[in-house]
Design a protein around this motif. Structure first.
Motif, short mmCIF file in Angstrom:
data_model
loop_
_atom_site.label_atom_id
_atom_site.label_comp_id
_atom_site.label_asym_id
_atom_site.label_seq_id
_atom_site.Cartn_x
_atom_site.Cartn_y
_atom_site.Cartn_z
N GLU A 142 0.83 -1.21 0.00
CA GLU A 142 0.00 0.00 0.00
C GLU A 142 0.86 1.26 0.00
O GLU A 142 0.52 2.25 -0.67
CB GLU A 142 -0.92 0.00 1.22
N ARG A 204 -11.65 -5.75 6.06
CA ARG A 204 -11.00 -4.75 5.22
C ARG A 204 -12.01 -3.75 4.67
O ARG A 204 -11.78 -2.53 4.66
CB ARG A 204 -10.28 -5.45 4.06
N ASP A 208 -12.53 0.28 5.61
CA ASP A 208 -12.44 1.33 4.60
C ASP A 208 -13.70 2.19 4.57
O ASP A 208 -13.62 3.42 4.42
CB ASP A 208 -12.19 0.71 3.23
N HIS A 212 -12.43 5.89 5.37
CA HIS A 212 -11.80 6.43 4.15
C HIS A 212 -12.01 7.94 3.99
O HIS A 212 -11.11 8.64 3.52
CB HIS A 212 -12.30 5.67 2.91
N GLU A 215 -9.45 9.70 6.18
CA GLU A 215 -8.09 9.47 5.71
C GLU A 215 -7.80 10.24 4.42
O GLU A 215 -6.72 10.81 4.24
CB GLU A 215 -7.86 7.97 5.50
N SER A 224 -8.59 3.82 -0.98
CA SER A 224 -9.30 2.79 -0.21
C SER A 224 -10.13 1.94 -1.15
O SER A 224 -10.20 2.17 -2.36
CB SER A 224 -10.20 3.46 0.83
#
Length: 320
Positions: A142, A204, A208, A212, A215, A224
Motif C-alpha cells: 500500500e 478490510r 475502509d 476512508h 483518511e 481505499s
C-alpha cells in the motif's frame, strides 16, 4: 477478570510511553482490548485476550507508521528489518521507528514465552512470524501504491486487503496460543479458505467504509476500497458504498455456510473465533444507529464513539 485485563493492558501501554516516543500514533489501548474481548470473552482465554489486545495496539502503531510517518525509503528498510528480524538494519531510521520495532520484538518475546508455557512447539512462533511478515508486506504494498499515486483495481486491492485486514495474523496468534495449534490448522489458515477470505474482506471493507473519508481528507493516503471500486466499475461514491455493502452481505453468507456445514471439519472454537472477528469489525466500523447509505464511523480511532459501550460492558453491573 475483564476489568483487570483491561487495566493491565492499559498500564502496559502507558509504561511503554508510546504517546510521547511515537507522537503520530493513536491512543487506542482500551479499544484494542475491547476488540479482543468481543472476539474471545470466555474466562479461560485470558492470555489470548491480553496478547491479542497488545497485538492490535502494535498493529495500530504500524498502520500509523506506514500511513502517516515513514518515507518510502524508510519504510522499505523498516520492512526489510522485520523480514530479517534484524535490528541492525534500522540504525539509520528515526528514533520513533526504532521504538516501534522494539515494541514489536518485545511482544513477540512474550508470545514465545506463552507458547512455550503451553508446551507447544517453537515452530508455532515461526507460523506467527510468517503471518506477521505477510501482514507487514501488505502495508508495504500500500505504501508503494501511495508513493506512486497508483490506484489499483478493486479486485487487486482486495487481494492485498486480505493481509492488511489483519485477520489471518490475529487468527494465527490466537491459534498458536491455544489448544488447536497444529501444523494442519496453520496450513488451513495460510491456504486462505473461503471463510478466512470472507472474514478478512468483511474486516478490510468495513474498515475502509468507516475511515476512508477522514483518511482521504486529512492526509495523503493510499486509495481505499471505495476509490478502487469507483475506478473499476466507473460508479459514484454512493453506488460504490452500495456495491461494497452487498459484497459484505455475501461474505457473511460464506461465514454462515462454514459454521453450518463445516466441510473442512474445523473445530467449532476456531469457527467461533472467525465469527467473533467478523462481528467485532462490523460493530467497530458500521454505524449501528443509522442504516443510511454512507453513514459509517470508525469507533477504533475515535474512542469517544466506543466509550458508552465500554462502560456498559465493563463498568455498569447488570441488574436483575
Amino acid at each position: 477478570m475483564h476489568q483487570n485485563e483491561a487495566g493491565a493492558n492499559t498500564k502496559w501501554w502507558r509504561e511503554l510511553d508510546i504517546h510521547r516516543k511515537v507522537p503520530y500514533t493513536r491512543d487506542c489501548a482500551v479499544q484494542a482490548y475491547f476488540w479482543s474481548l468481543s472476539i474471545i470473552p470466555e474466562p479461560k482465554y485470558s492470555i489470548q485476550r491480553r496478547i491479542l489486545g497488545k497485538l492490535i495496539i502494535c498493529i495500530a502503531i504500524l498502520d500509523d507508521t506506514y500511513d502517516n510517518y515513514g518515507t518510502i525509503q524508510e519504510l522499505e528498510l523498516f520492512t526489510q528489518a522485520i523480514r530479517r528480524w534484524d535490528i541492525g538494519l534500522i540504525k539509520s531510521l528515526p528514533e520513533c521507528m526504532k521504538v516501534v520495532f522494539n515494541v514489536v520484538v518485545k511482544l513477540f518475546d512474550e508470545i514465545e514465552f506463552e507458547i512455550a508455557k503451553n508446551g507447544n512447539s517453537n515452530l508455532m512462533l515461526q507460523y506467527v512470524k510468517e503471518a506477521f511478515f505477510s501482514f507487514v508486506e501488505g502495508y508495504m504494498v500500500e505504501a508503494r501504491w501511495c508513493h506512486e499515486n497508483y490506484v489499483p483495481t478493486y479486485d487487486e486491492y482486495k487481494i492485498n486487503g486480505i493481509e492488511t485486514s489483519t485477520c489471518p495474523l490475529e487468527m494465527t496468534v490466537l491459534i498458536a496460543l491455544g489448544e488447536f495449534a497444529t501444523k494442519d490448522m496453520f496450513d488451513w489458515i495460510f491456504n486462505y479458505p473461503k471463510v478466512i477470505k470472507a472474514v478478512s474482506l468483511i474486516a478490510r471493507l468495513w474498515d475502509d467504509l468507516g475511515s476512508h473519508k477522514f483518511e482521504q481528507q486529512s492526509r495523503e493516503h493510499v486509495a481505499s476500497a471505495v476509490e478502487c471500486c469507483m475506478k473499476q466499475y466507473d460508479v459514484s461514491q454512493e453506488d460504490a458504498y452500495k456495491l461494497i455493502q452487498n459484497e459484505i452481505k455475501g461474505y457473511w453468507k460464506d461465514i454462515n455456510e462454514a459454521c453450518l456445514i463445516n466441510s473442512d471439519a474445523i473445530p467449532k472454537h476456531v469457527l467461533d473465533l472467525i465469527l467473533g472477528l467478523a462481528r467485532a469489525t462490523e460493530f467497530t466500523y458500521s454505524n449501528l444507529k443509522d442504516d443510511a447509505v454512507g453513514s459509517f464511523e470508525d469507533k477504533f480511532s475515535h474512542g469517544q464513539l466506543t466509550k458508552d459501550y465500554v462502560v456498559a460492558l465493563l463498568l455498569d453491573p447488570i441488574v436483575s
